[in-house]
Structures are given as structure tokens and as C-alpha cells.
Design a protein around this motif. Sequence first.
Motif, short mmCIF file in Angstrom:
data_model
loop_
_atom_site.label_atom_id
_atom_site.label_comp_id
_atom_site.label_asym_id
_atom_site.label_seq_id
_atom_site.Cartn_x
_atom_site.Cartn_y
_atom_site.Cartn_z
N ALA A 1 23.66 -13.46 25.27
CA ALA A 1 23.66 -12.56 25.44
C ALA A 1 22.17 -12.22 26.24
N VAL A 2 21.36 -12.62 25.44
CA VAL A 2 20.13 -13.00 25.65
C VAL A 2 19.48 -13.18 26.73
N LEU A 3 20.43 -13.74 28.13
CA LEU A 3 20.29 -14.77 29.13
C LEU A 3 20.51 -13.34 30.18
N MET A 4 22.23 -12.85 29.87
CA MET A 4 22.48 -11.67 30.74
C MET A 4 21.57 -10.57 30.31
N HIS A 5 21.00 -10.28 29.19
CA HIS A 5 20.13 -9.31 29.12
C HIS A 5 18.99 -9.08 30.29
N ALA A 6 18.88 -10.66 29.87
CA ALA A 6 17.48 -11.04 31.03
C ALA A 6 17.81 -10.99 32.25
N MET A 7 18.94 -10.74 33.19
CA MET A 7 18.82 -10.99 33.90
C MET A 7 19.87 -9.70 34.59
N ARG A 8 20.17 -9.04 34.16
CA ARG A 8 20.59 -8.11 34.34
C ARG A 8 18.91 -6.85 34.41
N TYR A 9 18.03 -7.18 34.40
CA TYR A 9 16.69 -6.12 34.20
C TYR A 9 15.76 -6.89 35.41
N GLU A 10 15.80 -8.47 35.12
CA GLU A 10 15.23 -9.02 36.42
C GLU A 10 15.64 -9.49 37.82
N ARG A 11 17.25 -9.11 37.70
CA ARG A 11 17.58 -8.84 38.95
C ARG A 11 17.22 -7.57 39.74
N ALA A 12 17.27 -6.95 38.79
CA ALA A 12 17.31 -5.57 39.32
C ALA A 12 15.77 -5.10 39.77
N PHE A 13 14.88 -5.48 38.88
CA PHE A 13 13.75 -5.35 39.60
C PHE A 13 12.24 -6.12 39.90
N ILE A 14 12.44 -7.57 39.88
CA ILE A 14 12.28 -8.23 39.41
C ILE A 14 11.69 -8.18 41.31
N LEU A 15 11.64 -7.54 41.95
CA LEU A 15 11.50 -7.50 43.53
C LEU A 15 10.56 -5.82 44.05
N ALA A 16 10.63 -5.17 42.73
CA ALA A 16 9.47 -3.97 42.94
C ALA A 16 8.27 -4.43 43.53
N PRO A 17 7.20 -5.11 43.13
CA PRO A 17 6.05 -5.58 44.00
C PRO A 17 6.21 -5.49 45.23
N ALA A 18 7.29 -6.86 46.10
CA ALA A 18 7.39 -6.35 47.30
C ALA A 18 8.04 -5.34 48.44
N MET B 1 0.91 -12.47 41.59
CA MET B 1 0.12 -12.02 40.35
C MET B 1 1.12 -10.90 40.16
N PRO B 2 1.17 -10.15 40.46
CA PRO B 2 2.84 -8.58 40.02
C PRO B 2 3.97 -9.36 40.30
N PHE B 3 4.39 -10.34 41.02
CA PHE B 3 5.62 -11.06 40.86
C PHE B 3 5.07 -11.72 39.37
N ALA B 4 4.37 -12.84 38.86
CA ALA B 4 4.33 -13.24 37.76
C ALA B 4 4.50 -12.67 36.68
N MET B 5 4.13 -10.91 36.52
CA MET B 5 3.48 -10.10 35.80
C MET B 5 5.70 -9.81 35.68
N ALA B 6 6.09 -9.01 36.80
CA ALA B 6 7.09 -9.03 36.97
C ALA B 6 8.10 -9.43 36.42
N ALA B 7 8.58 -11.08 36.53
CA ALA B 7 9.09 -12.07 35.30
C ALA B 7 8.65 -11.67 34.57
N GLN B 8 7.53 -11.53 33.75
CA GLN B 8 7.54 -11.78 32.35
C GLN B 8 7.52 -10.03 31.66
N MET B 9 7.92 -9.31 32.59
CA MET B 9 8.39 -7.78 31.69
C MET B 9 9.60 -7.98 31.45
N TRP B 10 10.55 -8.92 32.90
CA TRP B 10 11.81 -8.63 32.93
C TRP B 10 13.00 -9.62 32.56
#
Length: 373
Positions: A227-244, A76-85
Motif C-alpha cells: 500500500a505504501v509503494l502504490m501510494h508513492a508511485m501514484r504521486y511520483e509517476r504523476a508529478f515527478i516531471l513537473a520540473p521538466a 536539484m528540483p528532480f531530487a526535491m520532487a523525488a523526496q516530495m512524492w
Amino acid sequence: MTDARSLRDTDFTVWLAGLRSWAGKCIDGDSTWRQAASQGLLSLAAPESAGGTGAGYEAACLALEAFAEESGLSGMPFAMAAQMWACQEPLAEFSTPNQRERYLAPLLAGTAVGAFAATEYDSGSDLLSLRSRAARGLDGRWRLSGAKTFVTNGPVADIFLILARTTEGSALSGLTAFLVHRDAPGLHIGKEIDKAGLAGAHLGSLHLDDCVADDADVLGGPGGGFAVLMHAMRYERAFILAPALGLMSRALRRAVEHARARSQFGRPLSSYDTIRQRLVRMYLSLTSAREMLYATARKADGNTLDHGRSSLTKLHVSTEFNRFCQELPDVYGGYALLPETAAVALTADAVASRYYSGTSDMQMKIIAEGLGL
């Protein structure tokens, strides 16, 4: 726990303590997602101008870490992070006022679940070779065709952010991002994909059979998908592992408790140098990963986050997560196979962390290019 409406006026430390207290009692389920959202977790990173609380990226990562640590939930925290970023972040950046009201607001409130659909069967990390297409019909509406896979939240999502090719040639101008509701004509949601890790996170596929979208559903304008893809990846790659980080912290705490409580040959495990060294190496991995991620979050809060740093963070945290899990089972010995230790489940989560949001090899490529290699 503090309600989201008053979070802006509440000391964040107090709010985070409330989150920890609540998360320690919650269980996996739709109601937990809605409760977390209603109390502000999903809206932390979104700016006030986009309907969020504007607490920032460091605050959002602290909250995701705390939620995972106290709840013990992985998926669940991973899924939330995926939505957020990957959903909320590009919506906050590129959406029109109408799109924010229709799509972003329900995501922040937890009344809708979002999914980012980019990966295809033959284009994993190579997202620029997407085969999904979108073309205008005679009625002027867009028709999307193709298929997507490994869509986090796909089986349960209400709102999909879908990338499709609208022109041939350069990927810089050939991709467009579409916002699509679950009930859109031509959108078919496949069965949930079984997986070994990330229990509780729903993964699935989509089939686009002349799926209908309007100009009002285009995020970032036609041709703005890259541009949308790059923006999403910039934040997802940085923070998707915060729950880990939270899962690692929880696992370390429990492993230390086990080492103190269990005896072998008349001595507690914690008195043996081999066990002590394993626990120290686990602590080192957690500390190193945490320092990297939060330094990156502060860069994002200062608007200085670049793609190289995002990839470096993803690579480093996933590497340390796997190193951590190499040590964990041997603290427990045979007990590591018991579900209550969570050692095997956490190891599966660590293996998965090397592949989503771009493989470790892909992160290496991006970092190397940033070094001029």
C-alpha cells in the motif's frame, strides 16, 4: 520570498513570484535546498494536518516548474520532487504522530533529506519481486538484509524509506516499509553512481547487513508495504516531471532568443520556415505536456487521481519531453554542443525521464490493463 510560516496567509501568486525571483539568483548546493524548504517549497503538497502548508498538488507542481525554469537547475528540483512524492507523500498518508514528528517534520523543513529505496539490481520496474528481507531477531527488533540501487538522494539522505519482504507469498501482504536513519546499525551507503543526466541529483546504492529497525519505524504496519509503494508511485509517476516543464520552458525561451539574434545568409534564423516549425513543435510539446500534468494535478487536488491517470501523465510528459529535445539541437546547429546552450544536457535528462518511476513500457502496461487489455 515569503517564509513558510506565513505561506498559509499569503496569496499564492505573490509567493510564486517571490520564488521565481529568488530561484533566478540561486546556485546548486545544500544551502539552496535548505533555503527552498524554509520558504515553503517542500511543504506545499503536504496537508496542514501533517505539518504542511496544504496548498495542494497543483501549487506544488507550479512551484517545482518555476524553480527549475528560473534556476536552470536540473538535478536539484528532480531530487526535491523525488523526496516530495516518494517519501513525504506516503509519510503524510500512513505515518503515526510520532513518525510525523521524527521523520516527516525534518523533511518538510529541509533539515533532513529523504530517499525512497525500492529498486534492486534484479528488480527494476518489477518491484514486486524484491529480494531484500526483514525478519525479527531474538530481541524483537527487525533485521533488514539485501541491497538497493538507483536510490535518488541516497548518498546524501538522512532518512530512508526502505521496502523489504517480511513474508513469502502474495506481494499484497508480503512487503513492509521501514523508516531508517542514516546512522542505523547495518546500513551501508555505497558510492555515488555516475550518470549522464540530472546534474546535481545524487544517485546511489544501499547495502543492508542486518540493518536494525524497530516496530516504531514501520510505516503502515507490518505487511503494509504494498500500500505504501502504490501510494508513492501514484504521486511520483504523476508529478515527478513537473520540473521538466520548467526546463523545457527555459530552453524554448532561449532558443527563440537565439533564432532572433543569429543570422545566416543575411537573414535571422527566425525567418526560416524550418527553424520556425521546429520552435512551434517545441512549443506544442511543452503546451501539451503542461496541460496534461496540471489537469492531473487538479484530479489529485480533487482526490480522484488513479494509477492509470498517473501512468498516462508520466508517459505523455516524458514522450513530449523527448520530442522537444529532438528539435532543440537543430535550432542551434553546431552551437548545440556548447554547454551554455544546455541542449545536450537537457537531451540526457529527457532520455532519463523515460525510465525512472517505471519505464515507458511499464506505463504502457498499466494503462493497457486499465483499458481492459
